[in-house]
Motif scaffolding. Structure first.
Motif, PDB file in Angstrom:
ATOM      1  N   SER A 175       0.865  -1.147   0.102  1.00 32.95           N
ATOM      2  CA  SER A 175       0.154   0.158  -0.048  1.00 32.95           C
ATOM      3  C   SER A 175       0.841   1.258  -0.141  1.00 32.95           C
ATOM      4  O   SER A 175       0.715   2.131  -0.586  1.00 32.95           O
ATOM      5  N   SER A 176       1.958   1.485   0.719  1.00 29.90           N
ATOM      6  CA  SER A 176       2.945   2.541   0.810  1.00 29.90           C
ATOM      7  C   SER A 176       3.630   2.439  -0.582  1.00 29.90           C
ATOM      8  O   SER A 176       3.663   3.715  -0.952  1.00 29.90           O
ATOM      9  N   GLN A 193       2.510   1.523  -3.450  1.00 31.58           N
ATOM     10  CA  GLN A 193       1.414   1.955  -4.404  1.00 31.58           C
ATOM     11  C   GLN A 193       1.100   3.505  -4.501  1.00 31.58           C
ATOM     12  O   GLN A 193       1.082   4.245  -5.126  1.00 31.58           O
ATOM     13  N   SER A 194       1.117   4.038  -3.120  1.00 32.80           N
ATOM     14  CA  SER A 194       0.636   5.451  -3.047  1.00 32.80           C
ATOM     15  C   SER A 194       2.006   6.590  -3.449  1.00 32.80           C
ATOM     16  O   SER A 194       1.476   7.318  -4.079  1.00 32.80           O
ATOM     17  N   SER A 195       3.037   5.996  -3.136  1.00 36.57           N
ATOM     18  CA  SER A 195       4.385   6.535  -3.696  1.00 36.57           C
ATOM     19  C   SER A 195       4.360   6.701  -4.848  1.00 36.57           C
ATOM     20  O   SER A 195       4.867   7.524  -5.571  1.00 36.57           O
ATOM     21  N   GLN A 196       4.079   5.385  -5.613  1.00 39.24           N
ATOM     22  CA  GLN A 196       4.136   5.123  -7.159  1.00 39.24           C
ATOM     23  C   GLN A 196       3.056   6.168  -7.816  1.00 39.24           C
ATOM     24  O   GLN A 196       3.515   6.877  -8.642  1.00 39.24           O
ATOM     25  N   SER A 197       1.788   6.196  -7.201  1.00 42.47           N
ATOM     26  CA  SER A 197       0.865   7.134  -7.686  1.00 42.47           C
ATOM     27  C   SER A 197       1.521   8.617  -7.664  1.00 42.47           C
ATOM     28  O   SER A 197       1.226   9.419  -8.473  1.00 42.47           O
ATOM     29  N   GLU A 198       2.074   9.063  -6.334  1.00 42.47           N
ATOM     30  CA  GLU A 198       2.550  10.341  -6.166  1.00 42.47           C
ATOM     31  C   GLU A 198       3.770  10.594  -7.316  1.00 42.47           C
ATOM     32  O   GLU A 198       3.812  11.857  -7.995  1.00 42.47           O
TER      33      GLU A 198
END
Length: 187
Positions: free
Chosen positions: A72-73, A75-80
Protein backbone atom coordinates in the motif's frame (compact mmCIF):
# COMPACT_ATOMS: atom_id res chain seq x y z
CA UNK A 1 -12.89 -103.18 1.34
CA UNK A 2 -12.16 -100.50 -1.12
CA UNK A 3 -15.74 -99.49 -0.81
CA UNK A 4 -15.32 -99.04 2.94
CA UNK A 5 -12.16 -97.07 2.48
CA UNK A 6 -13.88 -94.78 0.07
CA UNK A 7 -16.71 -94.22 2.51
CA UNK A 8 -14.36 -93.48 5.38
CA UNK A 9 -12.26 -91.04 3.36
CA UNK A 10 -15.43 -89.38 2.09
CA UNK A 11 -16.74 -89.05 5.64
CA UNK A 12 -13.44 -87.58 6.82
CA UNK A 13 -13.41 -85.05 4.03
CA UNK A 14 -17.03 -84.17 4.69
CA UNK A 15 -16.27 -83.52 8.34
CA UNK A 16 -13.43 -81.23 7.36
CA UNK A 17 -15.70 -79.07 5.27
CA UNK A 18 -18.77 -79.14 7.47
CA UNK A 19 -17.29 -78.54 10.89
CA UNK A 20 -14.43 -76.14 11.01
CA UNK A 21 -12.07 -76.20 13.91
CA UNK A 22 -13.05 -73.84 16.61
CA UNK A 23 -10.58 -72.17 18.83
CA UNK A 24 -11.54 -71.84 22.40
CA UNK A 25 -12.08 -68.29 23.64
CA UNK A 26 -10.11 -67.18 26.63
CA UNK A 27 -10.14 -64.05 28.71
CA UNK A 28 -6.98 -62.00 28.51
CA UNK A 29 -6.02 -60.51 31.76
CA UNK A 30 -3.78 -57.49 32.04
CA UNK A 31 -0.18 -58.38 32.27
CA UNK A 32 1.39 -56.97 35.43
CA UNK A 33 4.75 -56.72 33.66
CA UNK A 34 3.33 -54.50 30.93
CA UNK A 35 3.55 -50.78 31.74
CA UNK A 36 0.61 -48.57 30.83
CA UNK A 37 1.52 -45.33 28.99
CA UNK A 38 0.39 -42.23 30.79
CA UNK A 39 -2.51 -40.45 29.14
CA UNK A 40 -1.19 -37.08 30.27
CA UNK A 41 1.70 -37.44 27.81
CA UNK A 42 -0.72 -37.70 24.89
CA UNK A 43 -2.73 -34.75 26.15
CA UNK A 44 0.37 -32.57 26.48
CA UNK A 45 1.56 -33.57 23.01
CA UNK A 46 -1.81 -32.64 21.51
CA UNK A 47 -1.91 -29.28 23.34
CA UNK A 48 1.67 -28.47 22.30
CA UNK A 49 0.84 -29.31 18.67
CA UNK A 50 -2.21 -27.05 18.72
CA UNK A 51 -0.18 -24.23 20.30
CA UNK A 52 2.50 -24.58 17.62
CA UNK A 53 -0.14 -24.42 14.87
CA UNK A 54 -1.75 -21.30 16.39
CA UNK A 55 1.62 -19.52 16.79
CA UNK A 56 2.58 -20.38 13.20
CA UNK A 57 -0.76 -19.06 11.95
CA UNK A 58 -0.34 -15.81 13.89
CA UNK A 59 3.19 -15.27 12.59
CA UNK A 60 2.06 -15.95 9.05
CA UNK A 61 -0.85 -13.53 9.42
CA UNK A 62 1.42 -10.79 10.77
CA UNK A 63 3.88 -11.33 7.92
CA UNK A 64 1.15 -11.13 5.29
CA UNK A 65 -0.37 -7.98 6.80
CA UNK A 66 3.08 -6.34 6.96
CA UNK A 67 3.55 -7.10 3.27
CA UNK A 68 0.14 -5.59 2.54
CA UNK A 69 1.13 -2.38 4.35
CA UNK A 70 4.36 -2.18 2.37
CA UNK A 71 2.49 -2.72 -0.90
CA UNK A 72 0.00 0.00 0.00
CA UNK A 73 2.82 2.42 0.85
CA UNK A 74 4.65 1.65 -2.39
CA UNK A 75 1.48 2.07 -4.44
CA UNK A 76 0.78 5.48 -2.90
CA UNK A 77 4.36 6.62 -3.54
CA UNK A 78 4.10 5.27 -7.10
CA UNK A 79 0.94 7.27 -7.77
CA UNK A 80 2.58 10.39 -6.26
CA UNK A 81 5.67 9.89 -8.42
CA UNK A 82 3.41 9.36 -11.45
CA UNK A 83 1.73 12.70 -10.82
CA UNK A 84 5.12 14.37 -10.40
CA UNK A 85 6.39 12.79 -13.62
CA UNK A 86 3.28 13.97 -15.47
CA UNK A 87 3.80 17.53 -14.18
CA UNK A 88 7.47 17.49 -15.16
CA UNK A 89 6.69 16.12 -18.62
CA UNK A 90 4.07 18.86 -19.11
CA UNK A 91 6.68 21.46 -18.13
CA UNK A 92 9.16 19.86 -20.53
CA UNK A 93 6.66 19.94 -23.39
CA UNK A 94 5.85 23.57 -22.61
CA UNK A 95 9.48 24.64 -22.43
CA UNK A 96 10.60 22.59 -25.45
CA UNK A 97 7.96 24.02 -27.76
CA UNK A 98 9.28 25.93 -30.81
CA UNK A 99 7.80 29.16 -29.48
CA UNK A 100 9.65 28.80 -26.17
CA UNK A 101 12.92 27.93 -27.88
CA UNK A 102 12.59 30.91 -30.25
CA UNK A 103 11.73 33.29 -27.39
CA UNK A 104 14.70 32.06 -25.35
CA UNK A 105 17.00 32.38 -28.37
CA UNK A 106 15.85 35.95 -28.95
CA UNK A 107 16.31 36.68 -25.25
CA UNK A 108 19.92 35.45 -25.53
CA UNK A 109 20.53 37.75 -28.53
CA UNK A 110 20.11 35.31 -31.40
CA UNK A 111 18.26 36.34 -34.54
CA UNK A 112 16.60 34.27 -37.24
CA UNK A 113 18.08 34.12 -40.69
CA UNK A 114 15.65 34.30 -43.58
CA UNK A 115 18.41 33.20 -45.96
CA UNK A 116 19.36 29.66 -44.91
CA UNK A 117 22.59 28.13 -46.16
CA UNK A 118 23.31 24.39 -46.11
CA UNK A 119 26.55 22.45 -46.08
CA UNK A 120 26.73 19.21 -48.05
CA UNK A 121 28.93 16.86 -46.02
CA UNK A 122 29.89 14.51 -48.86
CA UNK A 123 32.00 17.07 -50.72
CA UNK A 124 31.93 20.12 -48.40
CA UNK A 125 30.00 22.29 -50.87
CA UNK A 126 28.02 25.27 -49.53
CA UNK A 127 24.48 25.40 -50.92
CA UNK A 128 22.87 28.86 -50.97
CA UNK A 129 24.23 32.40 -50.76
CA UNK A 130 25.47 33.21 -47.28
CA UNK A 131 24.42 36.57 -45.88
CA UNK A 132 24.44 37.86 -42.32
CA UNK A 133 21.15 38.07 -40.50
CA UNK A 134 19.90 41.37 -39.22
CA UNK A 135 18.31 41.80 -35.80
CA UNK A 136 15.23 43.54 -37.22
CA UNK A 137 13.64 40.37 -38.59
CA UNK A 138 10.68 39.02 -36.65
CA UNK A 139 11.33 35.70 -34.95
CA UNK A 140 9.28 32.51 -35.02
CA UNK A 141 7.97 33.28 -31.54
CA UNK A 142 5.86 36.11 -32.90
CA UNK A 143 4.34 33.99 -35.70
CA UNK A 144 2.40 31.46 -33.61
CA UNK A 145 1.83 32.45 -29.99
CA UNK A 146 1.79 29.80 -27.27
CA UNK A 147 -0.73 30.51 -24.50
CA UNK A 148 1.12 28.18 -22.13
CA UNK A 149 4.18 30.43 -22.21
CA UNK A 150 2.47 33.53 -20.83
CA UNK A 151 4.04 34.42 -17.53
CA UNK A 152 7.00 32.03 -17.89
CA UNK A 153 10.46 33.52 -17.53
CA UNK A 154 13.00 33.34 -20.35
CA UNK A 155 16.47 31.99 -19.72
CA UNK A 156 17.98 35.47 -19.98
CA UNK A 157 15.57 36.71 -17.26
CA UNK A 158 16.35 33.96 -14.74
CA UNK A 159 18.58 34.80 -11.77
CA UNK A 160 22.06 33.22 -11.76
CA UNK A 161 21.25 30.60 -9.11
CA UNK A 162 18.04 29.53 -10.92
CA UNK A 163 19.92 29.16 -14.21
CA UNK A 164 22.48 26.96 -12.46
CA UNK A 165 19.79 24.68 -10.97
CA UNK A 166 17.81 24.34 -14.24
CA UNK A 167 20.92 23.36 -16.17
CA UNK A 168 20.93 26.44 -18.40
CA UNK A 169 24.27 27.23 -19.99
CA UNK A 170 25.22 30.83 -20.62
CA UNK A 171 27.31 31.51 -23.72
CA UNK A 172 30.07 33.93 -22.75
CA UNK A 173 32.21 33.98 -25.88
CA UNK A 174 32.19 32.92 -29.50
CA UNK A 175 33.09 29.28 -30.12
CA UNK A 176 36.68 28.53 -31.03
CA UNK A 177 36.95 27.16 -34.57
CA UNK A 178 40.15 25.39 -35.69
CA UNK A 179 42.08 27.05 -38.53
CA UNK A 180 40.95 26.09 -42.02
CA UNK A 181 37.31 25.39 -41.06
CA UNK A 182 34.61 27.92 -41.74
CA UNK A 183 32.43 28.81 -38.79
CA UNK A 184 28.81 27.69 -39.29
CA UNK A 185 26.04 30.23 -39.47
CA UNK A 186 23.75 29.78 -36.51
CA UNK A 187 20.13 30.58 -36.69
Amino acid sequence: MSDNLARVSFAVEREKFETPERRPFRIVSSNPRRRARPRIFYALTAVAGMAAIIVAQLLLSVGISQGAYEISSLQSSQSELGRTAAGVSEDLVRVSSPQSLAANAEGLGMVTNSNPVYLRLSDGAVLGAPASASGSQAGAASLVPNALLTGSALLSQLPDDAAATTGAVAITSAPVVPAGLAAPTTR
